[in-house]
Design a protein around this motif. Structure first.
Motif, PDB file in Angstrom:
ATOM      1  N   LEU A 160       0.044  14.065  -6.422  1.00 21.94           N
ATOM      2  CA  LEU A 160      -0.437  12.851  -5.767  1.00 21.94           C
ATOM      3  C   LEU A 160      -0.036  11.631  -6.570  1.00 21.94           C
ATOM      4  O   LEU A 160       0.112  11.693  -7.797  1.00 21.94           O
ATOM      5  N   PRO A 161       0.138  10.478  -5.900  1.00 27.03           N
ATOM      6  CA  PRO A 161       0.557   9.261  -6.595  1.00 27.03           C
ATOM      7  C   PRO A 161      -0.512   8.761  -7.562  1.00 27.03           C
ATOM      8  O   PRO A 161      -1.710   8.803  -7.265  1.00 27.03           O
ATOM      9  N   SER A 162      -0.063   8.284  -8.683  1.00 26.85           N
ATOM     10  CA  SER A 162      -0.999   7.836  -9.726  1.00 26.85           C
ATOM     11  C   SER A 162      -1.818   6.638  -9.289  1.00 26.85           C
ATOM     12  O   SER A 162      -2.867   6.354  -9.870  1.00 26.85           O
ATOM     13  N   ALA A 163      -1.370   5.916  -8.237  1.00 27.96           N
ATOM     14  CA  ALA A 163      -2.134   4.763  -7.751  1.00 27.96           C
ATOM     15  C   ALA A 163      -3.516   5.174  -7.264  1.00 27.96           C
ATOM     16  O   ALA A 163      -4.454   4.354  -7.257  1.00 27.96           O
ATOM     17  N   LEU A 164      -3.673   6.433  -6.886  1.00 28.90           N
ATOM     18  CA  LEU A 164      -4.973   6.908  -6.396  1.00 28.90           C
ATOM     19  C   LEU A 164      -5.885   7.381  -7.518  1.00 28.90           C
ATOM     20  O   LEU A 164      -7.086   7.588  -7.303  1.00 28.90           O
ATOM     21  N   ARG A 165      -5.340   7.552  -8.692  1.00 24.60           N
ATOM     22  CA  ARG A 165      -6.093   8.149  -9.792  1.00 24.60           C
ATOM     23  C   ARG A 165      -7.352   7.361 -10.155  1.00 24.60           C
ATOM     24  O   ARG A 165      -8.414   7.966 -10.394  1.00 24.60           O
ATOM     25  N   PRO A 166      -7.313   6.011 -10.200  1.00 23.16           N
ATOM     26  CA  PRO A 166      -8.545   5.276 -10.533  1.00 23.16           C
ATOM     27  C   PRO A 166      -9.659   5.452  -9.512  1.00 23.16           C
ATOM     28  O   PRO A 166     -10.818   5.151  -9.808  1.00 23.16           O
TER      29      PRO A 166
ATOM     30  N   ILE B  26       0.839  -1.204   0.000  1.00 21.53           N
ATOM     31  CA  ILE B  26       0.000   0.000   0.000  1.00 21.53           C
ATOM     32  C   ILE B  26       0.872   1.253   0.000  1.00 21.53           C
ATOM     33  O   ILE B  26       0.651   2.182  -0.779  1.00 21.53           O
ATOM     34  N   LEU B  27       1.895   1.278   0.859  1.00 20.77           N
ATOM     35  CA  LEU B  27       2.755   2.459   0.944  1.00 20.77           C
ATOM     36  C   LEU B  27       3.664   2.588  -0.275  1.00 20.77           C
ATOM     37  O   LEU B  27       3.970   3.704  -0.713  1.00 20.77           O
ATOM     38  N   ASP B  28       4.095   1.461  -0.839  1.00 22.58           N
ATOM     39  CA  ASP B  28       4.898   1.523  -2.062  1.00 22.58           C
ATOM     40  C   ASP B  28       4.107   2.175  -3.183  1.00 22.58           C
ATOM     41  O   ASP B  28       4.646   2.980  -3.965  1.00 22.58           O
ATOM     42  N   GLY B  29       2.822   1.828  -3.289  1.00 20.15           N
ATOM     43  CA  GLY B  29       1.983   2.425  -4.322  1.00 20.15           C
ATOM     44  C   GLY B  29       1.797   3.918  -4.138  1.00 20.15           C
ATOM     45  O   GLY B  29       1.595   4.647  -5.104  1.00 20.15           O
ATOM     46  N   LEU B  30       1.878   4.367  -2.887  1.00 22.16           N
ATOM     47  CA  LEU B  30       1.741   5.794  -2.606  1.00 22.16           C
ATOM     48  C   LEU B  30       3.070   6.532  -2.739  1.00 22.16           C
ATOM     49  O   LEU B  30       3.112   7.765  -2.591  1.00 22.16           O
ATOM     50  N   ALA B  31       4.141   5.789  -3.003  1.00 24.72           N
ATOM     51  CA  ALA B  31       5.476   6.356  -3.214  1.00 24.72           C
ATOM     52  C   ALA B  31       5.933   7.218  -2.036  1.00 24.72           C
ATOM     53  O   ALA B  31       6.626   8.217  -2.218  1.00 24.72           O
ATOM     54  N   LEU B  32       5.554   6.809  -0.824  1.00 24.49           N
ATOM     55  CA  LEU B  32       5.959   7.544   0.363  1.00 24.49           C
ATOM     56  C   LEU B  32       7.212   6.904   0.968  1.00 24.49           C
ATOM     57  O   LEU B  32       7.299   5.670   1.042  1.00 24.49           O
ATOM     58  N   PRO B  33       8.185   7.692   1.414  1.00 23.52           N
ATOM     59  CA  PRO B  33       9.349   7.126   2.087  1.00 23.52           C
ATOM     60  C   PRO B  33       8.962   6.631   3.478  1.00 23.52           C
ATOM     61  O   PRO B  33       8.339   7.359   4.253  1.00 23.52           O
ATOM     62  N   TYR B  34       9.310   5.389   3.783  1.00 20.94           N
ATOM     63  CA  TYR B  34       8.900   4.823   5.070  1.00 20.94           C
ATOM     64  C   TYR B  34       9.947   3.867   5.609  1.00 20.94           C
ATOM     65  O   TYR B  34      10.850   3.435   4.894  1.00 20.94           O
TER      66      TYR B  34
END
Length: 500
Positions: free
Chosen positions: A478-484, A367-375
């Motif tokens: 925003l990350p493209s994973a949220l676009r759909p 989930i976090l990888d798709g949001l491209a957030l550093p964690y």
């Protein structure tokens, strides 16, 4: 995984534990009811705790409670062991007296001599009094034993570090090939939200109070998109979607080990309690996490091992009446009293829960990888485990506006701590369908955050804010994973999608 002794599972079978009051009531009692929320307890049997294991491991379990900073007296474990030994002694004596009473009763029925019958009746009367006294004593001892045992925290994984939060072990870091943005107050999520009209804290304070809020415009759309995005990842990984009630019985929360309090004297609960409208109304609280109703879904059930693991993802609201002075952690959306949360929950066989923990972690990372957030992923130390967790991972995301890492997900393996209180069992492959429930093992339960929405919004705003050469805010990437999952609003164009 630590070897677990085969439990002695004799419960306080004749009594119903009333959570939050530390009292018990006989199921068959004809005593008059007293005023108050009579239905505060759930409909579940009393917790079935492993008293034998506690008694055989007094030193290690006392040390474990000390390492976890459990708020219990230092002699609690030893007291449970003493009560357990005493209850066994009384039980043996009680059984002997009951057997003797049966023998005397048979003598009375068969005796043809009046004097012999009268002597037997006198003995029967004496035995009746002794049995009643022993039953009363057993009830008192068992009540104290269960009440104390319920306060003992779960065991701790051998790999979990000891100490406070700063002792956490770093498992991995994930930067997605880019450097961390430097700490910058211009990236503060409250400042960004106010600039784009995304958050109204003042109205939230007027309507409800401090740390309540209105999400507006793209922030409101972002909540819905994040919720559906996290759900989609969980469903792709075999989790069944569920919406959960926001209100639960207080007993259910206690059985799940969710009883957060602060360090004040006396400690103040962090749960919102609902005032009963009738003396017979259940004692209800606002759910602190959807883990509680999700666990309750499986309560008092036996599952075939071939049906395990059971994996569900719940969407609900979490309510936290957290006290304390205002600070950076309570600014904006980072620490609020209500938030939408997508929760992962699993029921597994006892020897497969550690594998399931890594599987849930993989979903959280996806989930976090798709949001491209550093964690980064942390193995949390003993003082951060709470009552129920055997092992706990936290995931923290870099938040440049706050200038620090912030927790956005946690994952706990609760082993059989919750299932013993909720009565969640399974039938191993090959076990007969009529096997005694007392011989069936307890399942292990796990829970992990798929998406704590406000904190993800904080991270996305602070990492995605765009500035022009003059340092003025121009939009949000925003990350493209949220676009759909995005709903487009007319008249505003501040979102740019990161298709990298």
């Amino acid at each position: 995984m630590l070897a677990r002794a085969r439990p002695c599972e004799r419960p306080v079978s004749s009594y119903l534990y009333k959570a939050g009051r530390g009292t018990y009531q006989r199921r068959f009692s004809s005593a008059p009811k007293t005023p108050g929320p009579a239905a505060s307890s759930s409909e579940l049997p009393p917790p079935r705790l492993d008293y034998r294991s506690i008694s055989e491991n007094v030193i290690s379990k006392s040390l474990n409670a000390l390492n976890r900073k459990a708020a219990i007296p230092h002699d609690t474990v030893a007291s449970v062991a003493r009560f357990y030994t005493e209850s066994n002694r009384i039980s043996k004596e009680l059984n002997a007296k009951r057997n003797a009473r049966s023998v005397v009763g048979e003598r009375i029925r068969q005796s043809k001599d009046d004097q012999e019958r009268d002597e037997a009746k006198v003995e029967a009367s004496r035995l009746k009094i002794e049995v009643k006294d022993l039953e009363t004593n057993l009830h008192v001892v068992e009540t104290h034993c269960l009440k104390l045992a319920l306060t003992i925290p779960n065991d701790t994984h051998l790999s979990s570090p000891l100490g406070p939060e700063t002792s956490a072990n770093l498992i991995s870091t994930h930067h997605h090939g880019s450097e961390l943005l430097p700490a910058d107050p211009k990236r503060d999520h409250v400042r960004i939200a106010e600039h784009f009209d995304l958050l109204n804290l003042k109205a939230g304070s007027t309507v409800t109070g401090t740390s309540w809020y209105f999400l507006m415009n793209e922030a409101a759309l972002l909540e819905m998109a994040l919720t559906n995005y996290a759900l989609s990842i969980a469903i792709q990984n075999g989790f069944t979607p569920i919406t959960t009630p926001d209100v639960v019985r207080s007993d259910m929360a206690l059985r799940c080990g969710f009883q957060p309090r602060d360090d004040t004297d006396p400690p103040v609960t962090h749960m919102y309690h609902i005032t009963p409208t009738h003396h017979a109304s259940p004692e209800l609280v606002l759910s602190g996490t959807s883990e509680i109703p999700l666990g309750g879904m499986f309560a008092n059930k036996v599952f075939g091992s071939l049906k395990l693991p059971l994996k569900v993802v719940g969407v609900g609201h979490a309510f936290r009446a957290e006290a304390g002075a205002r600070s950076a952690d309570t600014r904006g959306l980072y620490r609020v009293h209500q938030f939408t949360k997508v929760e992962l929950f699993a029921v597994a066989e006892e020897n497969k829960s550690e594998v399931m923990m890594e599987e849930i972690l993989a979903v959280q990372k996806s989930i976090l990888d798709g949001l491209a957030l550093p964690y980064k992923v942390l193995d949390m130390p003993s003082e951060e485990l709470g009552a129920a967790a055997y092992r706990k991972y936290d995931i923290e995301v870099w938040m440049p506006g706050r200038g620090t890492w912030g927790e956005v997900s946690s994952l706990s393996n609760c082993t059989d701590y919750q299932s013993r209180r909720l009565h969640i069992r399974y039938r191993p492959e090959g076990a007969s369908a009529d096997s005694s429930l007392t011989r069936l093992p307890f399942a292990h339960t796990l829970n992990g955050t798929a998406a704590a929405i406000p904190r993800l919004i904080v991270a996305l705003l602070e990492n995605g804010a765009m500035f022009d050469e003059a340092g003025q805010l121009t939009g949000l990437k925003l990350p493209s994973a949220l676009r759909p999952f995005w709903i487009y609003a007319q008249g505003r164009d501040i979102v740019q999608w990161d298709d990298a």
